[in-house]
Design an enzyme around this catalytic site. Structure first.
Site, short mmCIF file in Angstrom:
data_model
loop_
_atom_site.label_atom_id
_atom_site.label_comp_id
_atom_site.label_asym_id
_atom_site.label_seq_id
_atom_site.Cartn_x
_atom_site.Cartn_y
_atom_site.Cartn_z
N ASP A 1 0.81 -1.22 0.00
CA ASP A 1 0.00 0.00 0.00
C ASP A 1 0.84 1.28 0.00
O ASP A 1 0.42 2.31 0.53
CB ASP A 1 -0.97 0.02 1.20
CG ASP A 1 -1.87 -1.20 1.22
OD1 ASP A 1 -2.23 -1.66 0.13
OD2 ASP A 1 -2.20 -1.68 2.31
N LYS B 1 1.77 2.16 -5.16
CA LYS B 1 2.29 1.61 -6.42
C LYS B 1 1.34 1.92 -7.58
O LYS B 1 1.77 2.26 -8.68
CB LYS B 1 2.47 0.09 -6.29
CG LYS B 1 3.49 -0.29 -5.21
CD LYS B 1 3.57 -1.79 -5.00
CE LYS B 1 2.33 -2.38 -4.36
NZ LYS B 1 2.12 -2.00 -2.95
N GLY B 2 0.01 1.80 -7.32
CA GLY B 2 -0.97 2.05 -8.38
C GLY B 2 -0.80 3.43 -8.97
O GLY B 2 -0.71 3.61 -10.19
N GLY C 1 -4.51 -4.27 -3.82
CA GLY C 1 -5.50 -3.23 -4.09
C GLY C 1 -4.73 -1.99 -4.47
O GLY C 1 -4.14 -1.36 -3.61
N HIS C 2 -4.65 -1.69 -5.76
CA HIS C 2 -3.85 -0.56 -6.23
C HIS C 2 -4.77 0.58 -6.67
O HIS C 2 -5.49 0.44 -7.65
CB HIS C 2 -2.94 -1.00 -7.38
CG HIS C 2 -1.92 -2.02 -6.97
ND1 HIS C 2 -1.00 -2.55 -7.82
CD2 HIS C 2 -1.66 -2.58 -5.76
CE1 HIS C 2 -0.22 -3.41 -7.17
NE2 HIS C 2 -0.62 -3.46 -5.92
N GLN D 1 1.99 -6.02 -3.21
CA GLN D 1 2.42 -6.13 -1.81
C GLN D 1 3.71 -5.30 -1.62
O GLN D 1 3.94 -4.38 -2.36
CB GLN D 1 2.63 -7.58 -1.39
CG GLN D 1 1.35 -8.41 -1.27
CD GLN D 1 0.78 -8.87 -2.60
OE1 GLN D 1 1.46 -9.53 -3.37
NE2 GLN D 1 -0.44 -8.53 -2.87
P1 GDP Z 1 -0.81 0.40 -3.52
O1 GDP Z 1 -1.40 -0.88 -3.07
O2 GDP Z 1 0.68 0.46 -3.30
O3 GDP Z 1 -1.15 0.77 -4.94
O4 GDP Z 1 -1.42 1.53 -2.60
P2 GDP Z 1 -2.98 1.68 -2.17
O5 GDP Z 1 -3.74 2.14 -3.35
O6 GDP Z 1 -3.45 0.47 -1.48
O7 GDP Z 1 -2.87 2.80 -1.06
C1 GDP Z 1 -2.34 4.06 -1.33
C2 GDP Z 1 -3.41 5.12 -1.02
O8 GDP Z 1 -2.78 6.38 -0.92
C3 GDP Z 1 -4.45 5.27 -2.11
O9 GDP Z 1 -5.67 5.60 -1.51
C4 GDP Z 1 -3.92 6.44 -2.94
O10 GDP Z 1 -4.94 7.13 -3.62
C5 GDP Z 1 -3.32 7.29 -1.87
N1 GDP Z 1 -2.15 8.10 -2.28
C6 GDP Z 1 -1.17 7.79 -3.16
N2 GDP Z 1 -0.22 8.74 -3.16
C7 GDP Z 1 -0.60 9.67 -2.28
C8 GDP Z 1 -0.02 10.89 -1.81
O11 GDP Z 1 1.08 11.31 -2.20
N3 GDP Z 1 -0.72 11.57 -0.84
C9 GDP Z 1 -1.91 11.15 -0.36
N4 GDP Z 1 -2.50 11.87 0.58
N5 GDP Z 1 -2.47 10.00 -0.77
C10 GDP Z 1 -1.83 9.28 -1.71
P1 IMO Z 2 -0.90 -4.17 -2.23
O1 IMO Z 2 -0.44 -4.72 -3.57
C1 IMO Z 2 -0.91 -4.63 2.08
C2 IMO Z 2 -0.92 -8.72 3.63
C3 IMO Z 2 -2.15 -9.19 4.38
C4 IMO Z 2 -1.50 -10.16 5.36
C5 IMO Z 2 -0.42 -10.82 4.50
C6 IMO Z 2 -0.83 -12.14 3.87
O2 IMO Z 2 -2.18 -3.44 -2.31
O3 IMO Z 2 0.19 -3.38 -1.60
P2 IMO Z 2 -2.41 -12.77 1.82
O4 IMO Z 2 -3.84 -12.49 1.57
O5 IMO Z 2 -1.48 -12.24 0.79
O6 IMO Z 2 -2.15 -14.21 2.10
O7 IMO Z 2 -2.08 -11.99 3.21
O8 IMO Z 2 -0.11 -9.88 3.47
N1 IMO Z 2 -1.17 -8.19 2.27
C7 IMO Z 2 -1.12 -6.89 1.95
N2 IMO Z 2 -0.92 -5.80 2.72
N3 IMO Z 2 -1.04 -4.48 0.75
C8 IMO Z 2 -1.21 -5.56 -0.03
O9 IMO Z 2 -1.21 -5.49 -1.38
C9 IMO Z 2 -1.30 -6.84 0.56
N4 IMO Z 2 -1.49 -8.09 0.10
C10 IMO Z 2 -1.40 -8.91 1.15
O10 IMO Z 2 -2.78 -8.12 5.03
O11 IMO Z 2 -0.87 -9.46 6.38
MG MG Z 3 -2.90 -1.57 -1.79
#
Ligand code: GDP
Ligand code: IMO
Ligand code: MG
Length: 418
Positions: free
Chosen positions: A14, A17-18, A41-42, A218
């Site tokens: 999280d 990356k998305g 979840g990107h 991840q």
């Molecule tokens: P990912 O799994 O690495 O793609 O990240 P996620 O989408 O799960 O979580 C990142 C969250 O941070 C999302 O809700 C993005 O919209 C938000 N986000 C990304 N970059 C920034 C930033 O620079 N500032 C803020 N406030 N939010 C951001």
């Molecule tokens: P993105 O790509 C954050 C975590 C789960 C748990 C562990 C194992 O959005 O960054 P799993 O379902 O993979 O067997 O769970 O890994 N986990 C993540 N945490 N971002 C993710 O993906 C994750 N994918 C799995 O919360 O701790």
């Molecule tokens: Mg994510």
């Protein structure tokens, strides 16, 4: 011959990356996912709309790019097809811009049930998985039991599917039929997509000098080998995973963009040395909207851990760093970063220990003065406050790698390239 660049998370997932893949895609011909599955979840945010991708690469919203799901990914047909339909609703011709590997493994309906059963059996020691069947699907892959996307095209698919389902039901101790009609329908729909030998296609693209960006899922601290085992996911999230997950040799890896948040978060259980259980942690969660994009779970929050970051920079040989969510720290008077750990015996160490939980490690912090300015409208490095520049410089010195991009908001344009 062109080299393949990789974007990956350096923390516990999280990191953003998305957003970054979407921002970088205009420079690339192809975006490729190489591991993980719908546990990811990107989020991508543009035109005041946010979209969460789970299996489809984050290049899908840029018209020119081709996207490919590599052999290292595990696919749940129901989730993939739901996602594709939602993207199509936004006017994207997904069929023309998405290729799927024959060798990617399928997540069966019973894999989810096995995931839940395994977590239940672990009780207090549960991993806190996303519940998407990731571990059991990769278990079947390694145990040489799995079914792959290419198997959907074989005449004996139903026979093989039923046989694996029977095995799973025996493991689960259930005899009654399960309702898998939705899964079978989605799997049938998948067959009409472009299903390819991804290793052949990707290497051909490289020979043709096409530019490819591999998108990690991840984060490095969730890597099955080098993360905080057993509180990890079931794939290699490190840069090395891009080779095995796409069929590309190590010699073809080019730039490695390591993404990290200006602080830390983690969902699920496991060691998190800088976790904050106080008001500051709550403030980070509130300002950063730190709730899981896949499960909605509140994310655990804490200060930036440079010991862990330096470790993952090393493991990935990151060539540049990308710092996300810097704006979330705008309101803080003081910002801390962890520069070492203290063990129970009072010994100071600067590496991530094998038994981080048992070691009862305490972070050793360095404090920085907050910038107390809204940076979301900054678009150049020069505009950033001096205190933030000092924070950036310290991270660069500690890790030995330059921060080439600073993100100041979720939107595409809230991005500063140095
Ligand atoms: P990912 O799994 O690495 O793609 O990240 P996620 O989408 O799960 O979580 C990142 C969250 O941070 C999302 O809700 C993005 O919209 C938000 N986000 C990304 N970059 C920034 C930033 O620079 N500032 C803020 N406030 N939010 C951001
Ligand atoms: P993105 O790509 C954050 C975590 C789960 C748990 C562990 C194992 O959005 O960054 P799993 O379902 O993979 O067997 O769970 O890994 N986990 C993540 N945490 N971002 C993710 O993906 C994750 N994918 C799995 O919360 O701790
Ligand atoms: Mg994510």
């Amino acid at each position: 011959m062109k080299k393949l660049d990789v974007v990956l998370g350096l923390q516990w997932g999280d990191e953003g990356k998305g957003k970054i893949v979407d921002v970088l895609t205009p420079r690339y011909d192809v975006v490729a996912r190489f591991q993980g599955g719908p546990n990811a979840g990107h989020s991508i945010y543009f035109s005041d709309k946010s979209f969460v991708l789970h299996t489809v690469p984050s290049g899908i919203f840029r018209k020119e790019a081709q996207n490919i799901i590599g052999n290292g990914v595990v696919i749940d047909p129901i989730i993939l097809m739901e996602e594709i339909h939602a993207i199509e609703q936004m006017g994207v011709d997904v069929r023309a811009h998405l290729l799927i590997s024959k060798r990617a493994h399928l997540i069966l309906p019973t894999h989810r049930m096995l995931d839940a059963a395994s977590e239940k059996a672990k009780g207090q020691k549960k991993v806190g998985t996303t519940g998407k069947g990731i571990g059991p699907a990769y278990t079947d892959k390694i145990a040489r039991n799995g079914l792959r996307v290419g198997d959907l095209l074989r005449e004996d698919f139903m026979e093989r599917y039923q046989s694996l389902l029977m095995q799973h039901k025996a493991q689960l101790g259930i005899s009654e039929p399960i309702d898998d009609s939705e899964w079978l329908y989605a799997a049938e729909q998948m067959k009409s997509f472009c299903i390819v030998d991804n290793e052949v296609v990707v290497n051909q693209w490289l020979r043709e000098d096409k530019t490819i960006l591999a998108e990690g899922a991840q984060g490095s601290l969730l890597d099955v080998d080098f993360g905080s085992y057993p509180f990890v996911t079931s794939s290699n999230t490190l840069c090395a995973g891009a080779c095995t997950g796409l069929g590309v040799a190590p010699a073809h890896i080019g730039n490695v963009y390591g993404i990290f948040k200006a602080y830390c978060t983690r969902v699920g259980a496991g060691p998190f040395p800088t976790e904050l259980f106080d008001k500051t942690g709550e403030t980070l969660r509130r300002i950063g909207h730190e709730y899981g994009a896949t499960t909605g779970r509140p994310r655990r929050c804490g200060w930036l851990d440079l010991v862990a970051l330096r470790y993952t920079v090393m493991m990935n040989a990151a060539t540049s760093l990308i710092m996300m969510k810097s704006d979330v720290l705008d309101e803080f008077d003081t910002i801390k970063v962890c520069v070492a750990y203290k063990t129970k015996e009072g010994k100071q160490i600067d590496f991530f220990p094998f038994d981080a939980d048992d070691e009862g490690i305490q972070p050793v912090y360095k404090e920085f003065k907050g910038w107390k300015t809204d940076i979301t409208s900054c678009r150049s490095y020069e505009e950033l406050p001096e205190e933030l520049k000092q924070y950036i410089q310290f991270i660069e010195e500690y890790t030995g790698v330059k921060i080439e991009l600073v993100s100041v908001g979720p939107n595409r344009d809230e991005t500063i390239l140095r």
